[in-house]
Write a protein that holds these residues in place. Structure first.
Motif, PDB file in Angstrom:
ATOM      1  N   THR A  90     -52.362  15.846  -9.618  1.00  0.00           N
ATOM      2  CA  THR A  90     -51.303  14.839  -9.736  1.00  0.00           C
ATOM      3  C   THR A  90     -51.289  14.215 -11.126  1.00  0.00           C
ATOM      4  OG1 THR A  90     -51.537  14.335  -7.372  1.00  0.00           O
ATOM      5  CG2 THR A  90     -50.337  12.752  -8.719  1.00  0.00           C
ATOM      6  N   TRP A 111     -48.129  17.772  -5.057  1.00  0.00           N
ATOM      7  CA  TRP A 111     -49.579  17.953  -5.054  1.00  0.00           C
ATOM      8  C   TRP A 111     -50.236  17.036  -4.024  1.00  0.00           C
ATOM      9  CZ3 TRP A 111     -51.165  22.209  -6.749  1.00  0.00           C
ATOM     10  CH2 TRP A 111     -50.683  22.789  -7.927  1.00  0.00           C
ATOM     11  N   LEU A 112     -49.749  15.807  -3.941  1.00  0.00           N
ATOM     12  CA  LEU A 112     -50.314  14.861  -2.977  1.00  0.00           C
ATOM     13  C   LEU A 112     -50.077  15.335  -1.548  1.00  0.00           C
ATOM     14  CD1 LEU A 112     -49.259  11.459  -4.595  1.00  0.00           C
ATOM     15  CD2 LEU A 112     -51.572  12.386  -4.434  1.00  0.00           C
ATOM     16  N   SER A 130     -52.247  18.461  -0.792  1.00  0.00           N
ATOM     17  CA  SER A 130     -53.675  18.121  -0.724  1.00  0.00           C
ATOM     18  C   SER A 130     -54.026  17.441   0.594  1.00  0.00           C
ATOM     19  CB  SER A 130     -54.061  17.207  -1.895  1.00  0.00           C
ATOM     20  OG  SER A 130     -53.897  17.877  -3.126  1.00  0.00           O
ATOM     21  N   PRO A 181     -45.477  14.532  -6.646  1.00  0.00           N
ATOM     22  CA  PRO A 181     -45.744  14.171  -5.241  1.00  0.00           C
ATOM     23  C   PRO A 181     -46.077  15.377  -4.373  1.00  0.00           C
ATOM     24  CG  PRO A 181     -43.392  14.068  -5.696  1.00  0.00           C
ATOM     25  CD  PRO A 181     -44.073  14.273  -7.007  1.00  0.00           C
ATOM     26  N   ALA A 211     -56.699  16.483  -5.603  1.00  0.00           N
ATOM     27  CA  ALA A 211     -55.377  15.840  -5.554  1.00  0.00           C
ATOM     28  C   ALA A 211     -55.133  15.003  -6.805  1.00  0.00           C
ATOM     29  CB  ALA A 211     -55.272  14.974  -4.302  1.00  0.00           C
ATOM     30  N   ALA A 212     -56.159  14.240  -7.218  1.00  0.00           N
ATOM     31  CA  ALA A 212     -56.024  13.398  -8.408  1.00  0.00           C
ATOM     32  C   ALA A 212     -55.850  14.236  -9.666  1.00  0.00           C
ATOM     33  CB  ALA A 212     -57.249  12.494  -8.543  1.00  0.00           C
TER      34      ALA A 212
END
Length: 481
Positions: free
Chosen positions: A245, A41-42, A45, A39, A241-242
């Motif tokens: 993650t 990273w999300l 980002s 989370p 982000a993807a």
């Protein structure tokens, strides 16, 4: 220039994605945070990378008639003094990044040759000597001209993306065919703990999403920039982000938190590939040797280019007379040989200094990661401040992602707060864990001393150069009179 030669949406997306994403950032933060990196990273980002990219896009569009880059973006808002400090601090961050690179290459080569890391706490000091040798050899290679290495550098970027995709795909394939996940995903394990340990590595997350400034320099070459650039920023942010993650989830599927922790910062990137290969009945040692061998060759090409490109950007953007002519002198190919060798001399000192008190190889790599991270955050803090002033003055760029000043100011403040938190957080763990006041003071000097001293040195060099130029000019006028 015709539209056929203009940069399109997906080319621009890749110009943002490639310098930003790196599989090593996934493993580094997995070592530090475990499943809580997912989370994180999300959050980073959405709240840092996306607004930072938007800020860069706006300032780049406001200066699309100039050589793109940090200097002009900052200069247009808060003047040449801060522009110089921001650009110089960006250059300094590159020095610490290269210092980390020269420590990692021998480890990379060890994995390629032996299928394991032969460096440990008892012989970690050897990394410094090998780093010095690499600094000299790669500097010499850069002085011969980086164009011959650019294809290898591009290949390295594609290879990194390819092996990351392979890792992610096979991690989930393994799960689908019945191989159990090495990590148990629970709310408790995935949710970040916002404590000292978390904030001491928060700058690593910010460091991992750095790179959007590279694309900002191309805004003048973009097809329909007012539409294409914002789309590219949003798409690239979603992709980054993807990738981080999903890559982190895949990493946790393949390796348990204990296995990643045991591998440490120096080896996690190789251990997880070895474990993935063994999950499918392959010889993990051979697979990781092949991976490390290709990575070594392509990375060296990329690092040679990276040694020269920030120097070229630094001395081509800053106005004439800012630095001594020795530093700005170019050969017939435009290569700044003197600057490269001076950079090499500084790198040798930076690489050699930690060897004196090197006790643990993991501590060494954590120290280098901290230095690289907090150094790179400084120019982003200055850039965010510049954008805040730019919008407070009522300015609006040809391309604006934030239509209202209220939104622009709020975003600027958010970036400043996160940047400052990342900068001071980088050394927070060492300070808090210090047993005495003297140890705490030493920790402050170790983590923050180097970047601050080198930034001050750059300011002094500029001041002396301008003073000397002024005296020389006054002397010429006096003689003429």
């Amino acid at each position: 220039m015709s539209n056929s030669k203009k940069i399109g949406l997906w080319t621009l997306v890749m110009l943002i994605f490639v310098p930003t994403f790196g599989f090593g950032n996934i493993t580094t933060n997995a070592v530090a945070l475990g499943p809580a990196a997912i989370p994180s990273w999300l959050l980073v980002s959405v709240f840092f990378f996306l607004p930072l990219s938007a800020v860069i896009a706006e300032l780049a569009s406001a200066n699309n008639d100039k050589n793109g880059g940090l200097y002009n973006w900052i200069d247009s808002a808060i003047g040449s003094k801060w522009a110089y400090i921001g650009t110089w601090s960006y250059f300094i961050s590159n020095l610490f990044y290269l210092q980390m690179v020269f420590a990692r290459i021998p480890v990379m080569i060890s994995w390629a040759i032996f299928g394991e890391n032969r460096f440990n706490d008892s012989n970690a000091y050897i990394l410094s000597y090998l780093g010095i040798a690499l600094a000299i050899i790669l500097t010499w290679a850069a002085t011969t001209g980086v164009k011959k290495f650019s294809k290898l550098s591009n290949l390295g970027g594609r290879f990194t993306i390819a092996v990351t995709v392979i890792f992610i795909v096979f991690a989930f394939v393994g799960l689908l065919v019945g191989k159990p996940s090495a990590t148990e995903f629970t709310t408790a394990s995935v949710m970040p703990k916002f404590n000292v340990d978390y904030f001491s590595t928060f700058s690593w997350l910010l460091f991992a999403v750095a790179g959007a400034e590279v694309a900002g320099t191309y805004i003048g070459e973009v097809d329909k920039p007012k539409k294409t650039f914002p789309k590219a920023v949003i798409v690239a942010t979603l992709l980054v982000a993807a990738a981080y993650t999903i890559g982190s989830v895949a990493l946790c599927i393949v390796a348990s938190p204990d296995a990643i922790q045991k591998a440490g910062l120096k080896d996690a990137g190789y251990v997880v590939y070895k474990l993935l290969a063994e999950n499918f009945g392959l010889n993990g040692k051979v697979i990781v040797q092949l991976y490390a061998a290709i990575l070594t060759v392509t990375s060296i090409g990329a690092y040679i280019v990276w040694m020269e490109s920030p120097i070229r950007a630094m001395f081509s953007e800053v106005p004439e007379g800012t630095f001594p002519k020795t530093l700005t002198k170019k050969d017939e190919n435009g290569t700044l040989k003197n600057a490269l060798w001076i950079q090499c001399a500084i790198l040798i000192i930076l690489v050699a200094v930690p060897a004196a008190g090197l006790k643990s190889i993991d501590t060494f790599f954590k120290f280098l990661t901290n230095l690289s991270s907090l150094s790179l955050i400084l120019p982003y803090i200055i850039l965010s401040g510049a954008y805040l002033v730019y919008r407070l003055k009522g300015n609006k760029a040809p391309y604006t992602m934030f239509k209202s000043n209220t939104a622009a100011i709020a975003v600027s403040i958010l970036l400043l707060v996160l940047g400052i938190a990342g900068f001071f957080g980088a050394g927070l763990g060492d300070i808090v864990s210090a047993e005495t006041k003297m140890d705490a003071i030493k920790a402050v000097g170790k983590d923050y001393g180097g970047p601050i001293v080198l930034i001050l040195l750059g300011y002094i060099i500029s001041w002396i150069t301008k003073l000397t130029s002024k005296n020389s000019s006054d002397s010429d006028k006096s003689t003429a009179a």
